[in-house]
Design a protein around this motif. Structure first.
Motif, PDB file in Angstrom:
ATOM      1  N   ARG A   1       0.798  -1.056  -0.062  1.00  0.00           N
ATOM      2  CA  ARG A   1      -0.022  -0.086  -0.027  1.00  0.00           C
ATOM      3  C   ARG A   1       0.861   1.109  -0.058  1.00  0.00           C
ATOM      4  O   ARG A   1       0.734   2.143  -0.712  1.00  0.00           O
ATOM      5  CB  ARG A   1      -0.990   0.027   1.164  1.00  0.00           C
ATOM      6  CG  ARG A   1      -2.257  -0.385   0.970  1.00  0.00           C
ATOM      7  CD  ARG A   1      -3.218  -0.148   1.991  1.00  0.00           C
ATOM      8  NE  ARG A   1      -4.066  -1.250   1.662  1.00  0.00           N
ATOM      9  CZ  ARG A   1      -4.248  -2.210   2.711  1.00  0.00           C
ATOM     10  NH1 ARG A   1      -3.168  -2.566   3.478  1.00  0.00           N
ATOM     11  NH2 ARG A   1      -5.021  -3.121   2.320  1.00  0.00           N
TER      12      ARG A   1
ATOM     13  N   ALA B   1      -6.918  -4.096  -3.464  1.00  0.00           N
ATOM     14  CA  ALA B   1      -8.236  -3.447  -3.865  1.00  0.00           C
ATOM     15  C   ALA B   1      -9.430  -4.379  -3.259  1.00  0.00           C
ATOM     16  O   ALA B   1     -10.794  -3.747  -3.328  1.00  0.00           O
ATOM     17  CB  ALA B   1      -8.479  -3.433  -5.355  1.00  0.00           C
TER      18      ALA B   1
ATOM     19  N   ARG C   1     -11.849  -2.565  -0.610  1.00  0.00           N
ATOM     20  CA  ARG C   1     -12.455  -1.178  -0.896  1.00  0.00           C
ATOM     21  C   ARG C   1     -13.526  -1.435  -2.204  1.00  0.00           C
ATOM     22  O   ARG C   1     -14.490  -0.993  -2.426  1.00  0.00           O
ATOM     23  CB  ARG C   1     -11.420  -0.302  -1.622  1.00  0.00           C
ATOM     24  CG  ARG C   1     -10.087  -0.535  -0.727  1.00  0.00           C
ATOM     25  CD  ARG C   1     -10.430   0.536   0.577  1.00  0.00           C
ATOM     26  NE  ARG C   1      -9.100   0.689   1.272  1.00  0.00           N
ATOM     27  CZ  ARG C   1      -9.103   0.618   2.657  1.00  0.00           C
ATOM     28  NH1 ARG C   1     -10.036   0.607   3.378  1.00  0.00           N
ATOM     29  NH2 ARG C   1      -8.041   0.551   2.915  1.00  0.00           N
TER      30      ARG C   1
ATOM     31  N   LEU D   1     -13.106   6.673  -3.679  1.00  0.00           N
ATOM     32  CA  LEU D   1     -12.288   5.606  -3.730  1.00  0.00           C
ATOM     33  C   LEU D   1     -11.054   5.609  -4.586  1.00  0.00           C
ATOM     34  O   LEU D   1      -9.980   5.083  -4.078  1.00  0.00           O
ATOM     35  CB  LEU D   1     -12.965   4.246  -3.897  1.00  0.00           C
ATOM     36  CG  LEU D   1     -14.022   3.826  -2.756  1.00  0.00           C
ATOM     37  CD1 LEU D   1     -14.787   2.520  -3.236  1.00  0.00           C
ATOM     38  CD2 LEU D   1     -13.423   3.458  -1.451  1.00  0.00           C
TER      39      LEU D   1
ATOM     40  N   GLU E   1      -8.602   8.176  -2.803  1.00  0.00           N
ATOM     41  CA  GLU E   1      -8.203   7.742  -1.686  1.00  0.00           C
ATOM     42  C   GLU E   1      -7.247   6.402  -1.855  1.00  0.00           C
ATOM     43  O   GLU E   1      -6.153   6.264  -0.870  1.00  0.00           O
ATOM     44  CB  GLU E   1      -9.557   7.369  -0.771  1.00  0.00           C
ATOM     45  CG  GLU E   1      -9.743   8.744  -0.107  1.00  0.00           C
ATOM     46  CD  GLU E   1     -10.771   8.360   1.033  1.00  0.00           C
ATOM     47  OE1 GLU E   1     -10.718   7.319   1.651  1.00  0.00           O
ATOM     48  OE2 GLU E   1     -11.585   9.172   0.907  1.00  0.00           O
ATOM     49  N   TYR E   2      -7.409   5.451  -2.818  1.00  0.00           N
ATOM     50  CA  TYR E   2      -6.657   4.165  -2.948  1.00  0.00           C
ATOM     51  C   TYR E   2      -6.453   3.922  -4.340  1.00  0.00           C
ATOM     52  O   TYR E   2      -7.176   3.681  -5.180  1.00  0.00           O
ATOM     53  CB  TYR E   2      -7.848   3.312  -2.248  1.00  0.00           C
ATOM     54  CG  TYR E   2      -8.012   3.402  -0.886  1.00  0.00           C
ATOM     55  CD1 TYR E   2      -7.529   3.154   0.081  1.00  0.00           C
ATOM     56  CD2 TYR E   2      -9.598   3.879  -0.861  1.00  0.00           C
ATOM     57  CE1 TYR E   2      -8.091   3.456   1.498  1.00  0.00           C
ATOM     58  CE2 TYR E   2     -10.026   3.984   0.402  1.00  0.00           C
ATOM     59  CZ  TYR E   2      -9.382   3.823   1.368  1.00  0.00           C
ATOM     60  OH  TYR E   2      -9.718   4.130   2.592  1.00  0.00           O
TER      61      TYR E   2
ATOM     62  N   GLU F   1      -5.017   1.416  -5.397  1.00  0.00           N
ATOM     63  CA  GLU F   1      -5.334   0.175  -5.921  1.00  0.00           C
ATOM     64  C   GLU F   1      -6.540   0.100  -6.634  1.00  0.00           C
ATOM     65  O   GLU F   1      -6.861  -0.695  -7.583  1.00  0.00           O
ATOM     66  CB  GLU F   1      -5.257  -0.872  -4.759  1.00  0.00           C
ATOM     67  CG  GLU F   1      -6.063  -0.679  -3.502  1.00  0.00           C
ATOM     68  CD  GLU F   1      -5.557   0.140  -2.402  1.00  0.00           C
ATOM     69  OE1 GLU F   1      -5.786   0.058  -1.384  1.00  0.00           O
ATOM     70  OE2 GLU F   1      -4.544   1.007  -2.695  1.00  0.00           O
TER      71      GLU F   1
END
Length: 194
Positions: free
Chosen positions: A27, A68, A71, A102, A105-106, A108
């Protein structure tokens, strides 16, 4: 015959701890530099041998998909609720808003949604479900006359990935830009009655 579930979680406690450490380090690496993740670098950062990394994740893509999965399940839950929304525009906007959040923020999530190749059948199935729900929302919205007739679910997916990418390359990934770009997109796809 070997299992097709390359990244199925191991059962031993020490393997679970190692897997969790690998995911945590991955991450950080993803946030620092994007994909592909170098599995040799991951091994070094996590303090394990390269063979250990490959036992858990055969490829960089498999690792990103493993990051992922949680999420993505949350995005699917929002999409499933949106499909039950009586107002199709409200449903579409809920899915778009969650996807932008999402993707900002992420990394992945952004990577998994942007790619057309999936390592795990579960990833492909989840993406297909999201596309199916989105297409259903668009069909209902077109029937209600509130969304452009020439817009399909894959068009919307690509536009959303574009917003996620545009925000991440901005100065510091400013969340206000995500909101601005989402409003512009919504204004562009929505049909307002006069």
């Amino acid at each position: 015959m070997p299992s097709s579930r390359v990244s199925e979680p191991p059962r031993r406690a020490d393997s679970l701890r190692i897997r969790a450490r690998l995911l945590d380090e991955a991450r950080v690496m993803l946030a620092e530099g994007g994909v592909p993740l170098q599995l040799n670098d991951l091994a070094r950062r996590a303090g394990v041998g390269v063979g250990t990394v490959y036992r858990h994740f055969a490829t960089s893509q498999a690792l990103v998909e493993a990051l992922a999965v949680l999420r993505f399940e949350g995005l699917l839950e929002v999409a499933r609720r949106a499909a039950d929304e009586p107002d199709p525009w409200v449903g579409i906007e809920a899915v778009l808003r969650e996807q932008v959040r999402l993707e900002m923020e992420y990394a992945e999530v952004r990577e998994v949604l942007a790619t057309t190749y999936d390592t795990h059948p579960e990833t492909s199935a989840a993406k297909a479900e999201l596309m199916g729900i989105t297409e259903g929302l668009l069909v209902a919205a077109r029937a209600a006359g509130v969304v452009r007739a020439d817009l399909g679910a894959s068009d919307l997916r690509r536009l959303m990935c574009g917003i996620g990418y545009a925000v991440t390359i901005s100065d510091g990934g400013n969340p206000a830009l995500g909101e601005l770009y989402l409003r512009v997109l919504c204004d562009g796809i929505r049909v307002t009655r006069t």
